[in-house]
Design an enzyme around this catalytic site. Structure first.
Site, PDB file in Angstrom:
ATOM      1  N   ALA A   1      35.421  33.503  45.424  1.00 16.43           N
ATOM      2  CA  ALA A   1      35.303  35.032  45.882  1.00 16.43           C
ATOM      3  C   ALA A   1      36.654  34.919  47.573  1.00 16.43           C
ATOM      4  O   ALA A   1      35.436  35.778  47.891  1.00 16.43           O
ATOM      5  CB  ALA A   1      34.867  33.865  47.099  1.00 16.43           C
ATOM      6  N   SER A   2      37.755  34.513  46.562  1.00 16.75           N
ATOM      7  CA  SER A   2      38.911  34.598  47.849  1.00 16.75           C
ATOM      8  C   SER A   2      39.454  36.471  47.696  1.00 16.75           C
ATOM      9  O   SER A   2      39.426  36.829  48.184  1.00 16.75           O
ATOM     10  CB  SER A   2      39.758  33.668  47.807  1.00 16.75           C
ATOM     11  OG  SER A   2      40.183  33.124  46.809  1.00 16.75           O
ATOM     12  N   THR A   3      39.546  36.418  46.567  1.00 18.26           N
ATOM     13  CA  THR A   3      40.420  37.335  46.643  1.00 18.26           C
ATOM     14  C   THR A   3      40.029  39.099  45.091  1.00 18.26           C
ATOM     15  O   THR A   3      38.977  38.726  44.911  1.00 18.26           O
ATOM     16  CB  THR A   3      42.077  37.605  46.155  1.00 18.26           C
ATOM     17  OG1 THR A   3      41.596  36.450  44.303  1.00 18.26           O
ATOM     18  CG2 THR A   3      42.858  36.477  45.926  1.00 18.26           C
ATOM     19  N   GLY A   4      39.995  39.975  45.274  1.00 19.77           N
ATOM     20  CA  GLY A   4      39.468  40.892  44.175  1.00 19.77           C
ATOM     21  C   GLY A   4      38.449  41.028  44.020  1.00 19.77           C
ATOM     22  O   GLY A   4      37.779  41.684  45.348  1.00 19.77           O
TER      23      GLY A   4
ATOM     24  N   PHE B   1      39.164  28.538  45.671  1.00 20.36           N
ATOM     25  CA  PHE B   1      40.660  27.303  44.956  1.00 20.36           C
ATOM     26  C   PHE B   1      41.721  27.930  45.655  1.00 20.36           C
ATOM     27  O   PHE B   1      42.384  28.702  45.337  1.00 20.36           O
ATOM     28  CB  PHE B   1      41.268  26.454  43.738  1.00 20.36           C
ATOM     29  CG  PHE B   1      41.960  25.457  43.975  1.00 20.36           C
ATOM     30  CD1 PHE B   1      41.602  24.361  44.730  1.00 20.36           C
ATOM     31  CD2 PHE B   1      42.703  25.716  43.429  1.00 20.36           C
ATOM     32  CE1 PHE B   1      42.423  23.561  44.945  1.00 20.36           C
ATOM     33  CE2 PHE B   1      44.432  24.863  43.522  1.00 20.36           C
ATOM     34  CZ  PHE B   1      44.022  23.851  43.511  1.00 20.36           C
ATOM     35  N   GLU B   2      42.101  27.994  47.390  1.00 22.21           N
ATOM     36  CA  GLU B   2      43.448  28.367  47.895  1.00 22.21           C
ATOM     37  C   GLU B   2      44.008  26.891  48.698  1.00 22.21           C
ATOM     38  O   GLU B   2      42.991  26.070  48.733  1.00 22.21           O
ATOM     39  CB  GLU B   2      42.506  29.356  48.540  1.00 22.21           C
ATOM     40  CG  GLU B   2      42.010  30.635  48.156  1.00 22.21           C
ATOM     41  CD  GLU B   2      42.691  31.177  47.029  1.00 22.21           C
ATOM     42  OE1 GLU B   2      43.959  31.845  47.452  1.00 22.21           O
ATOM     43  OE2 GLU B   2      42.566  32.176  46.293  1.00 22.21           O
TER      44      GLU B   2
ATOM     45  N   ASP C   1      37.714  23.249  43.224  1.00 18.72           N
ATOM     46  CA  ASP C   1      37.901  22.571  41.840  1.00 18.72           C
ATOM     47  C   ASP C   1      35.957  23.600  41.519  1.00 18.72           C
ATOM     48  O   ASP C   1      35.337  22.589  41.326  1.00 18.72           O
ATOM     49  CB  ASP C   1      37.952  21.548  40.944  1.00 18.72           C
ATOM     50  CG  ASP C   1      37.567  21.982  39.714  1.00 18.72           C
ATOM     51  OD1 ASP C   1      38.004  22.873  38.908  1.00 18.72           O
ATOM     52  OD2 ASP C   1      38.257  20.670  38.537  1.00 18.72           O
TER      53      ASP C   1
ATOM     54  N   TYR D   1      43.918  42.595  23.879  1.00 13.37           N
ATOM     55  CA  TYR D   1      42.854  42.051  24.999  1.00 13.37           C
ATOM     56  C   TYR D   1      41.108  41.930  24.899  1.00 13.37           C
ATOM     57  O   TYR D   1      41.296  41.303  24.295  1.00 13.37           O
ATOM     58  CB  TYR D   1      42.456  43.280  26.083  1.00 13.37           C
ATOM     59  CG  TYR D   1      41.725  43.064  27.393  1.00 13.37           C
ATOM     60  CD1 TYR D   1      42.567  42.603  28.218  1.00 13.37           C
ATOM     61  CD2 TYR D   1      40.470  42.901  27.280  1.00 13.37           C
ATOM     62  CE1 TYR D   1      42.056  41.595  29.884  1.00 13.37           C
ATOM     63  CE2 TYR D   1      40.096  42.260  28.221  1.00 13.37           C
ATOM     64  CZ  TYR D   1      40.423  41.728  29.305  1.00 13.37           C
ATOM     65  OH  TYR D   1      39.561  41.096  30.474  1.00 13.37           O
TER      66      TYR D   1
ATOM     67  N   VAL E   1      44.188  46.660  39.879  1.00 11.87           N
ATOM     68  CA  VAL E   1      45.251  45.260  39.850  1.00 11.87           C
ATOM     69  C   VAL E   1      45.024  44.964  40.765  1.00 11.87           C
ATOM     70  O   VAL E   1      44.123  44.282  41.824  1.00 11.87           O
ATOM     71  CB  VAL E   1      46.366  46.009  40.971  1.00 11.87           C
ATOM     72  CG1 VAL E   1      48.063  45.144  41.381  1.00 11.87           C
ATOM     73  CG2 VAL E   1      47.335  47.409  40.370  1.00 11.87           C
TER      74      VAL E   1
END
Length: 397
Positions: A48-51, A73-74, A110, A234, A273
């Site tokens: 939930a923390s980026t992107g 996990f930060e 984790d 990919y 990105v």
């Protein structure tokens, strides 16, 4: 301390707390300007923390008025090191949620582990009772299997034969050829174990068995297909095998959740990105060309626009579903005229014309914005305190 960007290839080793907060506020403002989403009220975002994961939490909270729990996990700041961008993003999100009177709690650890799943269940049971939307947006290169204890690593490689194509160093603009050897069977297996649907299914199994999954609950996982240009590295490579497994998992979960009025969906999102996508050879060059074409056509979107459209479609309107049952919010990326234009540019692009044929400048800016840099409203010459607390984690020290 005065915080400047320090980078090592596709990793930025510093992050700016005020810049990350500016990025979160930018996304919140966008969502508040859109239609209200008549949707979920208790949302769990895993990754939930980026992107895309951060965007999912912002849209759920400020678009639907939902209470949210975020899993990630930060790392907090320590000695002369800044915290990670995801830490600062979460701190800013929780502050904004508190000001808006919205419940927002986070668990840091984790996400692959049984222990964190149990902590999440305990928190849902204690504070909510049940959860009605579960978003799986986890991106990690490694995993320790919770049952076997095996340490697993993913690789980005083609399958069957070596692959050679153009790539770009987005810091220098140098366009070169890159060759990747094919993965062996063990590398394929481990990539599927890390990036496939096994952990997503374990989350849903755990939530269902604990009876904290609401009747009619929806779960969504994010995927990507991409163009013919990137297909060997990919979709037909090791990552593609993992995505195939993720999509098969979605079909199995959907059949099960339908029995209780719910559903499991794959959302195929646009190339953007992120910390994950920056690591894939060939992809940064493709995206630099894609951004130029889509901006000229007025169809370019970022993470927040994509997820706003996804959840609005899910709860307010209609979703574009393909023949395999996948939600397609990559629709504007994949229209033939866009892909044909990108392919033409791909044939021509080199180190000399990269800046005229592509939007490499915006790609690089987007990369640094992930870490809180290149926001005009932030004074990067000012000393700031890197030691920022996350409200819901304060009691954990």
């Amino acid at each position: 301390m005065i915080i400047k960007p320090k980078f090592r290839g596709f990793i930025c080793t510093t992050a700016h707390p005020e810049g990350c907060a500016a990025h979160v506020q930018e996304q919140i403002r966008y969502v508040k300007d859109q239609e209200e989403i008549k949707g979920p009220k208790k949302v769990l975002v895993i990754g939930a923390s980026t992107g895309y994961g951060l965007a999912s939490r912002v849209v759920s909270a400020f678009g639907a008025g939902a209470d949210t729990i975020g899993i990630f996990f930060e790392k907090s700041a320590s000695k002369n090191r800044t915290a990670t961008a995801g830490w600062y993003n979460t701190a800013a999100f929780e502050e904004a949620a508190a000001e808006a009177g919205l419940y927002a709690k986070s668990l840091n650890g984790d996400a692959f582990s049984d222990e964190l799943k149990q902590q999440t269940i305990d928190l849902i049971r204690q504070d909510w009772g049940k959860v009605d939307l579960v978003i799986y947006s986890l991106a990690s290169p490694k995993r320790i299997h919770p049952v076997t204890g095996e340490k697993l690593s993913s690789v980005i490689k083609p399958i069957g034969q070596a692959y050679t194509n153009k790539t770009v160093d987005f810091h220098t603009g140098d366009v070169s050829q890159i060759s990747l050897e094919p993965a062996d069977e063990e590398e394929i297996r481990q990539t599927v174990e890390v990036m496939g649907g096994d952990d997503w299914q374990r989350w849903i199994d755990a939530l269902e068995e604990a009876d904290v999954l609401a009747e009619g609950a929806t779960t969504i996982a994010y995927s990507y297909i991409g163009p013919d240009l990137t297909r060997p590295i990919y979709r037909e490579g090791t990552i593609g095998k993992a995505k195939d497994h993720l999509e098969t998992t979605a079909q199995n979960l959907d059949a099960r959740l339908k029995e209780r009025g719910g559903r499991a969906l794959i959302s195929v999102n646009k190339a953007l990105v992120t910390q994950s996508s920056s690591a894939i050879p060939v992809v940064p060059l493709y995206m630099s060309l894609l951004f130029k074409v889509m901006k000229e056509k007025g169809s370019h979107e970022g993470c927040i626009e994509q997820i706003q459209r996804l959840l609005a479609g899910l709860y307010n309107g209609e979703l574009q579903i393909d023949e395999k049952g996948r939600v397609r919010i990559d629709d504007q990326e994949m229209v033939p005229e866009v892909q044909e234009a990108v392919t033409r540019l791909w044939e021509e692009v080199n180190s000399e014309n990269i800046h005229s044929l592509s939007d490499l400048k915006s790609y690089r800016t987007d990369f640094f914005r992930l870490f809180g840099f290149e926001f005009p409203e932030v004074d990067y010459e000012k000393s700031v305190n890197p030691d920022v607390e996350i409200r819901s984690l304060k009691t954990e020290g």
